[in-house]
Structures are given as structure tokens and as C-alpha cells.
Scaffold this active site. Structure first.
Site, PDB file in Angstrom:
ATOM      1  N   SER A  28      94.760 -48.331  10.142  1.00  0.00           N
ATOM      2  CA  SER A  28      95.806 -49.324  10.343  1.00  0.00           C
ATOM      3  C   SER A  28      96.351 -49.758   8.983  1.00  0.00           C
ATOM      4  CB  SER A  28      95.256 -50.548  11.076  1.00  0.00           C
ATOM      5  OG  SER A  28      96.195 -51.602  10.975  1.00  0.00           O
TER       6      SER A  28
ATOM      7  N   HIS B 111      98.140 -45.796  12.182  1.00  0.00           N
ATOM      8  CA  HIS B 111      98.345 -46.887  13.142  1.00  0.00           C
ATOM      9  C   HIS B 111      99.248 -47.950  12.511  1.00  0.00           C
ATOM     10  CE1 HIS B 111      97.005 -49.329  16.632  1.00  0.00           C
ATOM     11  NE2 HIS B 111      96.965 -50.355  15.799  1.00  0.00           N
TER      12      HIS B 111
ATOM     13  N   ASP C 266     101.071 -51.568  13.073  1.00  0.00           N
ATOM     14  CA  ASP C 266     100.964 -52.805  13.857  1.00  0.00           C
ATOM     15  C   ASP C 266     102.204 -53.678  13.721  1.00  0.00           C
ATOM     16  OD1 ASP C 266      98.252 -52.836  15.001  1.00  0.00           O
ATOM     17  OD2 ASP C 266      97.596 -52.794  12.911  1.00  0.00           O
TER      18      ASP C 266
ATOM     19  N   MET D 282     104.052 -57.107  14.787  1.00  0.00           N
ATOM     20  CA  MET D 282     103.765 -58.444  15.342  1.00  0.00           C
ATOM     21  C   MET D 282     105.000 -59.310  15.226  1.00  0.00           C
ATOM     22  SD  MET D 282     100.121 -59.132  13.544  1.00  0.00           S
ATOM     23  CE  MET D 282      98.842 -57.873  13.522  1.00  0.00           C
TER      24      MET D 282
ATOM     25  N   HIS E  44     101.747 -49.723  17.479  1.00  0.00           N
ATOM     26  CA  HIS E  44     101.153 -50.749  18.346  1.00  0.00           C
ATOM     27  C   HIS E  44     102.042 -51.986  18.316  1.00  0.00           C
ATOM     28  CE1 HIS E  44      97.426 -53.609  18.899  1.00  0.00           C
ATOM     29  NE2 HIS E  44      98.226 -53.630  19.947  1.00  0.00           N
TER      30      HIS E  44
ATOM     31  N   MET F  94     102.852 -55.574  19.209  1.00  0.00           N
ATOM     32  CA  MET F  94     102.342 -56.864  19.690  1.00  0.00           C
ATOM     33  C   MET F  94     103.535 -57.806  19.742  1.00  0.00           C
ATOM     34  SD  MET F  94      98.838 -56.723  17.489  1.00  0.00           S
ATOM     35  CE  MET F  94      99.486 -55.422  16.450  1.00  0.00           C
TER      36      MET F  94
ATOM     37  N   MET G 244      91.633 -53.730  23.141  1.00  0.00           N
ATOM     38  CA  MET G 244      91.471 -54.543  21.928  1.00  0.00           C
ATOM     39  C   MET G 244      90.031 -55.030  21.830  1.00  0.00           C
ATOM     40  SD  MET G 244      94.387 -54.591  20.347  1.00  0.00           S
ATOM     41  CE  MET G 244      93.811 -55.672  19.036  1.00  0.00           C
TER      42      MET G 244
ATOM     43  N   ASP H 182      90.592 -51.013  19.032  1.00  0.00           N
ATOM     44  CA  ASP H 182      91.284 -51.548  17.857  1.00  0.00           C
ATOM     45  C   ASP H 182      90.742 -52.935  17.551  1.00  0.00           C
ATOM     46  OD1 ASP H 182      93.101 -52.308  15.911  1.00  0.00           O
ATOM     47  OD2 ASP H 182      94.854 -52.298  17.244  1.00  0.00           O
TER      48      ASP H 182
HETATM   49  C1  DX5 Z   1      95.019 -56.480  15.031  1.00  0.00           C
HETATM   50  C2  DX5 Z   1      95.633 -55.125  14.851  1.00  0.00           C
HETATM   51  C3  DX5 Z   1      94.712 -54.144  14.265  1.00  0.00           C
HETATM   52  C4  DX5 Z   1      94.215 -54.456  12.881  1.00  0.00           C
HETATM   53  C5  DX5 Z   1      92.814 -53.954  12.816  1.00  0.00           C
HETATM   54  O1  DX5 Z   1      95.815 -57.258  15.849  1.00  0.00           O
HETATM   55  O2  DX5 Z   1      96.088 -54.609  16.085  1.00  0.00           O
HETATM   56  O3  DX5 Z   1      95.221 -52.802  14.311  1.00  0.00           O
HETATM   57  O4  DX5 Z   1      94.958 -53.897  11.842  1.00  0.00           O
HETATM   58  O5  DX5 Z   1      92.236 -54.382  11.641  1.00  0.00           O
HETATM   59  P1  DX5 Z   1      90.674 -54.310  11.374  1.00  0.00           P
HETATM   60  O6  DX5 Z   1      90.252 -52.877  11.492  1.00  0.00           O
HETATM   61  O7  DX5 Z   1      90.547 -54.860   9.995  1.00  0.00           O
HETATM   62  O8  DX5 Z   1      90.001 -55.179  12.422  1.00  0.00           O
HETATM   63 ZN    ZN Z   2      96.645 -52.431  16.168  1.00  0.00          ZN
END
Ligand code: DX5
Ligand code: ZN
Length: 214
Positions: A7, A30, A32, A34, A63, A65, A136, A174
Site C-alpha cells: 500500500s 495497492h 488507497d 479516501m 481501494h 474508501m 478489512m 487489508d
Molecule cells: C487503511 C488502508 C490500508 C492501509 C494499510 O484504511 O486501506 O490499505 O494502507 O496500512 P497498514 O498495512 O500499515 O495497516
Molecule cells: Zn487499502
């Protein structure tokens, strides 16, 4: 085969091109996204994805969110996603179905993500249309949180649902994945492992990714 998805939320954004090269050992990248509404944090979005797409040939696992994913999935496909994963909790079922169809029409892979409190059973009406389920193992929103081992019964239940369906569908976890928790997740049926902080903190990222694969 176990696939690793670093990620880049934990990468150094000013040196993102170089950072991507350090995780080439992995199968996926990956990404992310948000929006500050679906989760209490804001990360990055379309323009950065376009840049990442130019910098790597890796499979980009995006991903989302965000709320109302049906409004944005096509733009993420156009910006370079190979797979778009969004949250089952992020819209009404008819909009989730519409978002799944939109990604498929773009010729990309599609996945649904479940927050920790969402039961495996809520996947039932979507499962036949999915390429991946993301369970998750932290509350979404931040990297560096602790792996929720109490999600393992859900991982196991989703694996059983996938196996019963007889379809090809990946199961990704994840949040909080490191060499120890990766073993637990795989034992319970996960085959795609997202890891952010553990990989980017490792002195030897290539070796760490190999160890994560087990
Ligand atoms: C959290 C993200 C993850 C995050 C994971 O909401 O979806 O992908 O980057 O990070 P680690 O591996 O540090 O928990
Ligand atoms: Zn993620």
C-alpha cells in the site's frame, strides 16, 4: 498463489517513482483513496493514480474508501486502475450493483470491501459478479493500525462462500499485515495480502515481501 499488494499510503510521496521500484517484487500495487466522508481521513485521488500508472506496469489494485462509488468508478478505470474495489457500505444496493457493472463495462476487475462490522453474509447478493472480496482487518482510514485477529472467522466464512460458488475470486485482507499476521490470514483463506507500513518500514523491502508470501 499468495499475492502481495504494497500500500503506497506508507510510501514517501515526494519520491513515489523510486518507492514503486523498491516494491517490484510484489504482484500488485495497492492505491488507497479516501474522501474524508466515508472515512475520517483524506489521501489522494485521480491525478496521482494517472502518474502512478505511467510509472509502473504493475497491476494496480485501487481501494476506494469513498461514498457513492458509482459516480467515480469509471474515472478510476480511465486513470489506470486494473481493479477497482469499493465498499459495500458506501451506497445503496442498487448503486453498488451499478458500480460493479460500470467497472466490468470498462473491462477492469472489480471487488467489494467489507468494514470490520459488516458480516460476510451481506456479500451474498454480489458474490457472483466479483473478482475479489476485501475483508478489512482494521477500521479503514489510516495505515499503521493493529491487525484485528477477530476478523478471521469472517475471512474463513468468505473463503467458504467463494469455494461453494465454484468461481475464481480472490480474497484480500487489508490492515495491520506483517509477517506474523500474514500467516494467520493465509491460514484462514486469504490469498492477497495488502501491507503498507510493514513493507515500507522494512530495511530490505524485497526480502520482506518474499517473507510475507510465506
Ligand atoms: C487503511 C488502508 C490500508 C492501509 C494499510 O484504511 O486501506 O490499505 O494502507 O496500512 P497498514 O498495512 O500499515 O495497516
Ligand atoms: Zn487499502
Amino acid at each position: 498463489m499468495i499475492k502481495i499488494a504494497p500500500s503506497i499510503l506508507s510510501a514517501d510521496f515526494l519520491r513515489l517513482g523510486e518507492e514503486l521500484k523498491t516494491v517490484e517484487e510484489a504482484e500488485y500495487v495497492h492505491f488507497d483513496v479516501m474522501d474524508g466522508v466515508f472515512v475520517p481521513n483524506i489521501s489522494f485521488g485521480l491525478p496521482i493514480l494517472e502518474q502512478v500508472r505511467k510509472a509502473t506496469d504493475k497491476f494496480l489494485d485501487v481501494h476506494l474508501m469513498i461514498t457513492q462509488p458509482q459516480k467515480y468508478v469509471e474515472r478510476f478505470c480511465a486513470a489506470g486502475a486494473d481493479m477497482v474495489v469499493f465498499h459495500l457500505e458506501a451506497a445503496e444496493p442498487e448503486d453498488i450493483h451499478a458500480a460493479i457493472d460500470a467497472v466490468k463495462t470498462c473491462g477492469k476487475k472489480v471487488g467489494l470491501a467489507l468494514k470490520p462490522k459488516t458480516p460476510a453474509g451481506s456479500l451474498a447478493e454480489y458474490l457472483n459478479d466479483l473478482d475479489m472480496v476485501l475483508v478489512m482487518t482494521v477500521e479503514p482510514g489510516f495505515g499503521g493500525q493493529r491487525f484485528m485477529a477477530d476478523m478471521m472467522p469472517k475471512v474463513k466464512a468468505v473463503r467458504e462462500m467463494i469455494d461453494r460458488s465454484g468461481r475464481e475470486c480472490d480474497l484480500e485482507v487489508d490492515g495491520g499485515v506483517n509477517i506474523e499476521t500474514a500467516k494467520t490470514a493465509v491460514l484462514n483463506g486469504a490469498n492477497v495480502l495488502v501491507a503498507g507500513s510493514s513493507i515500507f518500514k522494512a530495511a530490505d523491502r524485497k526480502n520482506y515481501i518474499t517473507c510475507l508470501r510465506g
